[in-house]
Design an enzyme around this catalytic site. Structure first.
Site, PDB file in Angstrom:
ATOM      1  N   TYR A  85      62.768  10.548 -27.239  1.00 52.06           N
ATOM      2  CA  TYR A  85      62.030   8.783 -26.839  1.00 52.06           C
ATOM      3  C   TYR A  85      60.872   9.128 -26.944  1.00 52.06           C
ATOM      4  O   TYR A  85      60.295   9.912 -26.099  1.00 52.06           O
ATOM      5  CB  TYR A  85      62.583   8.723 -25.027  1.00 52.06           C
ATOM      6  N   ASP A 119      54.742  14.123 -29.027  1.00 55.27           N
ATOM      7  CA  ASP A 119      55.060  13.607 -27.610  1.00 55.27           C
ATOM      8  C   ASP A 119      54.846  14.237 -26.108  1.00 55.27           C
ATOM      9  O   ASP A 119      55.918  15.035 -25.955  1.00 55.27           O
ATOM     10  CB  ASP A 119      55.996  12.797 -28.538  1.00 55.27           C
ATOM     11  N   LYS A 133      51.330   9.256 -18.009  1.00 53.80           N
ATOM     12  CA  LYS A 133      52.280   9.654 -16.326  1.00 53.80           C
ATOM     13  C   LYS A 133      50.872  10.502 -16.011  1.00 53.80           C
ATOM     14  O   LYS A 133      49.880   9.825 -15.714  1.00 53.80           O
ATOM     15  CB  LYS A 133      53.451  10.223 -17.107  1.00 53.80           C
TER      16      LYS A 133
HETATM   17  P1  KE4 Z   1      55.956   4.298 -21.244  1.00 54.44           P
HETATM   18  O1  KE4 Z   1      55.747   3.445 -22.615  1.00 54.44           O
HETATM   19  O2  KE4 Z   1      57.464   4.038 -20.585  1.00 54.44           O
HETATM   20  O3  KE4 Z   1      54.840   4.821 -20.374  1.00 54.44           O
HETATM   21  O4  KE4 Z   1      56.331   7.085 -22.030  1.00 54.44           O
HETATM   22  C1  KE4 Z   1      57.085   5.890 -23.412  1.00 54.44           C
HETATM   23  C2  KE4 Z   1      57.350   7.558 -23.314  1.00 54.44           C
HETATM   24  C3  KE4 Z   1      56.308   8.292 -24.499  1.00 54.44           C
HETATM   25  N1  KE4 Z   1      56.888   9.651 -24.410  1.00 54.44           N
HETATM   26  C4  KE4 Z   1      57.393  10.661 -23.700  1.00 54.44           C
HETATM   27  C5  KE4 Z   1      58.092  11.707 -24.285  1.00 54.44           C
HETATM   28  C6  KE4 Z   1      58.354   9.509 -22.365  1.00 54.44           C
HETATM   29  O5  KE4 Z   1      59.368  10.532 -21.873  1.00 54.44           O
HETATM   30  C7  KE4 Z   1      58.183   8.245 -21.895  1.00 54.44           C
HETATM   31  C8  KE4 Z   1      58.344   7.600 -21.181  1.00 54.44           C
HETATM   32  N2  KE4 Z   1      59.407   8.761 -20.198  1.00 54.44           N
HETATM   33  C9  KE4 Z   1      60.560   7.653 -19.733  1.00 54.44           C
HETATM   34  C10 KE4 Z   1      61.771   9.072 -18.769  1.00 54.44           C
HETATM   35  N3  KE4 Z   1      61.720   9.693 -19.482  1.00 54.44           N
HETATM   36  C11 KE4 Z   1      60.108   6.468 -19.213  1.00 54.44           C
HETATM   37  C12 KE4 Z   1      60.355   6.177 -17.983  1.00 54.44           C
HETATM   38  C13 KE4 Z   1      61.047   4.353 -18.664  1.00 54.44           C
HETATM   39  O6  KE4 Z   1      61.632   3.957 -19.627  1.00 54.44           O
HETATM   40  O7  KE4 Z   1      61.398   3.584 -17.345  1.00 54.44           O
END
Ligand code: KE4
Length: 429
Positions: A144, A239, A267
């Site tokens: 993701y 990523d 994060k």
């Molecule tokens: P954000 O746009 O949520 O800050 O980051 C997206 C993203 C990008 N790349 C990776 C590997 C990620 O895991 C994420 C977002 N992670 C999720 C949980 N695995 C965020 C939790 C959520 O969607 O509420």
């Protein structure tokens, strides 16, 4: 466990907010039941509005590696906020964070700060497309990368194919530019690359997958990806939104000694405040406006308060011994959970990279999304609720990571293990 207040707040929230949450995974849809509403968090503990307290292994999906409300991070936030919360103009602290990231992350000569991981990935891909003058990208099933249209794509029929939209609202034309292959599958990926190399701008990968549960790269996978992208002059993007400063101060690329062309972060680098970043080789990053022609912008990019929280978090992480201690604690809990599952005679396939842990209710190994999906997610839901009722907050989805912080004491870890011993026995049936 009392949940009256959470339940009523959830009902109210659903009137004003779609699904009652601002991000889908928070709604407990994968594990059933209503989400708990958090009132306060400190260290490794979170407390909900009904007064229940939990040891937190979600840590806001990664940022809270120092635990919640770390005193030094709070102090840095307050100090920065007193000087104004946003200028929309450059400030020294942004450069300090950028320089710290450049120094720490092997692939990053220059970095641009943005407001989320999604924005970081979306922008990195745009730059890679401009740099290579190619349109297609390749991602791996189960990885993701945020919710930009061209990344909400799933594998079409067959194992390695042109993508199809993974959600309504993504035009087929966008999805077709995204190829998908199984994570860790060199053979299938190689076939796809040979076929599409001339139009492949970038390959993006979570170097340690954290969104299908935690699935580490098989030995040869990352070094092979590096070689084949070099051969075809495809931009390799790691990523590291989860793994950055999590599995090593320099990210997974430092841990596995494989250096991509670009890296996305998020994060942890914001210490719990909104942030993202993308960086890479200078010749690629010089393509970005105003240095170059590729447009990308953001009102709150490099926000001084978020940057202050991130700077203090990374400074704390730089303290010698922090990762060694995280490693020791993570090994302790992994061994304890594994032993508890064995005692209960429950098949439990464990994965771990540093303080990123996975556990699948299956006997067979999990090396990609297809094998992860074969695990018993209904049993995971029972495990989740069993642990929750006994004061341990795990990710409300099998396909997420269990994370530790420096605030997780040995006592909390031992308590978690003893709770798991009871819960494994309960869900055995
Ligand atoms: P954000 O746009 O949520 O800050 O980051 C997206 C993203 C990008 N790349 C990776 C590997 C990620 O895991 C994420 C977002 N992670 C999720 C949980 N695995 C965020 C939790 C959520 O969607 O509420």
């Amino acid at each position: 466990m009392r949940t009256t207040k959470s339940h009523s707040l959830f009902k109210i929230a659903q009137v004003a907010i779609p699904g009652g949450v601002n991000s889908p995974v928070r709604a407990f849809r994968s594990v059933g039941g209503d989400p708990i509403f958090i009132k306060t968090a400190k260290g490794a503990q979170i407390e909900d509005v009904d007064g229940n307290s939990f040891i937190d292994y979600v840590l806001s999906w990664g940022p809270m590696i120092l635990g919640h409300a770390h005193p030094n991070v709070l102090k840095a936030i307050i100090k920065a906020a007193k000087k104004g919360t946003s200028y929309g103009a450059p400030c020294q602290a942004e450069t300090e964070l950028a320089r710290l990231i450049v120094q720490a992350v092997p692939s990053i000569d220059q970095v641009r700060l943005v407001n989320s991981g999604t924005e970081a990935v979306m922008s990195a891909i745009r730059v890679a497309r401009a740099y290579t003058k190619r349109d297609s990208i390749l991602k791996f099933d189960g990885c993701y990368h945020g919710h930009a249209d061209h990344l909400l794509v799933k594998a079409g029929s067959g194992i390695a194919t042109l993508g199809i939209p993974d959600t309504p609202g993504v035009p087929n034309a966008f999805a077709r530019q995204t190829l998908t292959a199984p994570f860790n599958d060199i053979k299938a990926t190689e076939k796809l690359i040979h076929k599409h190399a001339q139009n492949l701008a970038a390959i993006i990968v979570e170097p340690v997958a954290g969104n299908m549960g935690v699935v580490p790269p098989l030995n040869e996978f990352l070094p092979w990806l590096r070689r084949i992208t070099q051969k075809y002059e495809i931009v390799l993007i790691f990523d590291e939104v989860i793994t950055g400063f999590r599995v090593n101060f320099g990210g997974a690329q430092a841990r596995y000694k494989v250096v991509p062309d670009m890296t996305c972060l998020g994060k942890i680098i914001g210490g719990g405040l909104p942030i993202g970043a993308y960086g890479g080789r200078r010749d690629i990053m010089q393509m970005i406006a105003p240095a170059g022609p590729v447009y990308q912008a953001g009102t709150l990019s490099g926000n001084p308060v978020a940057v202050a929280a991130g700077l203090e978090t990374l400074r704390q992480l730089k303290t010698p011994g922090v990762y060694k201690e995280l490693e020791r604690k993570s090994q302790m809990i992994a061994e304890g959970l594994g032993e508890a599952a064995r005692q209960a005679k429950i098949p439990y396939y464990q994965t771990r990279v540093g303080s990123m842990l996975g556990g699948f209710f299956t006997e067979s190994p999990v090396n990609d999304f297809a094998s992860a999906k074969k695990s018993d997610t209904a049993r995971y839901a029972k495990f989740f609720h069993g642990m929750l009722k006994k004061g341990v907050y795990l990710a409300p989805s099998q396909f997420e990571a269990m994370l530790l912080s420096t605030a997780h004491s040995d006592a909390k870890i031992k308590h978690t293990i003893s709770v798991a011993q009871q819960v494994f026995k309960i869900i055995k049936g």
